[in-house]
Design a protein around this motif. Structure first.
Motif, PDB file in Angstrom:
ATOM      1  N   HIS A  78       0.815  -1.216   0.000  1.00  0.00           N
ATOM      2  CA  HIS A  78       0.000   0.000   0.000  1.00  0.00           C
ATOM      3  C   HIS A  78       0.848   1.264   0.000  1.00  0.00           C
ATOM      4  N   ASN A  79       2.138   1.163   0.332  1.00  0.00           N
ATOM      5  CA  ASN A  79       3.005   2.333   0.251  1.00  0.00           C
ATOM      6  C   ASN A  79       3.304   2.726  -1.195  1.00  0.00           C
ATOM      7  N   LEU A  80       3.249   1.788  -2.105  1.00  0.00           N
ATOM      8  CA  LEU A  80       3.514   2.087  -3.509  1.00  0.00           C
ATOM      9  C   LEU A  80       2.495   3.074  -4.092  1.00  0.00           C
ATOM     10  N   PRO A  81       1.180   2.844  -3.936  1.00  0.00           N
ATOM     11  CA  PRO A  81       0.245   3.845  -4.459  1.00  0.00           C
ATOM     12  C   PRO A  81       0.296   5.184  -3.714  1.00  0.00           C
ATOM     13  N   GLU A  82       0.720   5.177  -2.469  1.00  0.00           N
ATOM     14  CA  GLU A  82       0.897   6.453  -1.775  1.00  0.00           C
ATOM     15  C   GLU A  82       1.974   7.271  -2.463  1.00  0.00           C
ATOM     16  N   GLY A  83       3.084   6.623  -2.786  1.00  0.00           N
ATOM     17  CA  GLY A  83       4.143   7.300  -3.530  1.00  0.00           C
ATOM     18  C   GLY A  83       3.659   7.725  -4.904  1.00  0.00           C
ATOM     19  N   LEU A  84       2.859   6.877  -5.524  1.00  0.00           N
ATOM     20  CA  LEU A  84       2.285   7.184  -6.831  1.00  0.00           C
ATOM     21  C   LEU A  84       1.465   8.470  -6.763  1.00  0.00           C
ATOM     22  N   ALA A  85       0.664   8.596  -5.719  1.00  0.00           N
ATOM     23  CA  ALA A  85      -0.161   9.793  -5.550  1.00  0.00           C
ATOM     24  C   ALA A  85       0.710  11.040  -5.360  1.00  0.00           C
TER      25      ALA A  85
END
Length: 167
Positions: free
Chosen positions: A35-42
């Motif tokens: 879930h940290n990956l889409p946070e970085g994506l955002a």
């Protein structure tokens, strides 16, 4: 092992319980990393979209909640018997996925902005499943219902206050 055998459980039951605990712990660790990956994506999308103030607010909000996430990852690994050094390193490494997501977010916005909502929606759905299926039931075991629910509510209110103040 002696206590369990005296209560009528064999060594097999202890090994199965320990294996299940390890499986749950690693499932939780990988869920946090995932879930940290889409946070970085955002964050990457925010900066790529030339929304500096909003991107800064998003980055600050995500950074604030990453600290307790790293602690939780380390605590979960410590609880199942991993060393302090390994647990802390993996807790830190779980947040290092976000810069990769930020770079990917910037690249995706440059090539196709239509793919982004689908990716974020899938990631959000996966995280909701993990939270409702694993994290909330686990946090309510062994008499910790009040503290788990209170922590969830305080965290929610804090993020809403930050969203209003910074955004």
């Amino acid at each position: 092992m002696t206590i369990a055998c005296a209560q009528g459980q064999g060594p097999q039951a202890i090994d199965t319980a320990q294996a299940q605990l390890l499986r749950r712990t690693w499932f939780f660790v990988f869920a946090i990393i995932q879930h940290n990956l889409p946070e970085g994506l955002a964050i990457g999308v925010g900066y790529a979209g030339n929304e500096g103030m909003r991107a800064n607010a998003l980055a600050i909000g995500i950074s604030i909640q990453d600290v307790p996430e790293g602690f939780v990852v380390a605590a979960a690994l410590l609880a199942v018997g991993y060393s302090r050094g390994f647990s802390v390193l993996l807790g830190i490494a779980s947040g290092l996925v976000e810069p990769l997501g930020a770079v990917a977010g910037t690249a995706i916005i440059g090539s196709s902005a239509l793919l982004l909502p689908w990716g974020l929606g899938l990631a959000a759905g996966a995280m909701l499943f993990v939270i409702s299926h694993e994290i909330i039931p686990e946090s309510h075991r062994k008499g910790h219902e009040f503290f788990a629910t209170t922590g969830l509510m305080v965290g929610f209110v804090l993020m809403m206050v930050l969203d209003t103040a910074l955004g």
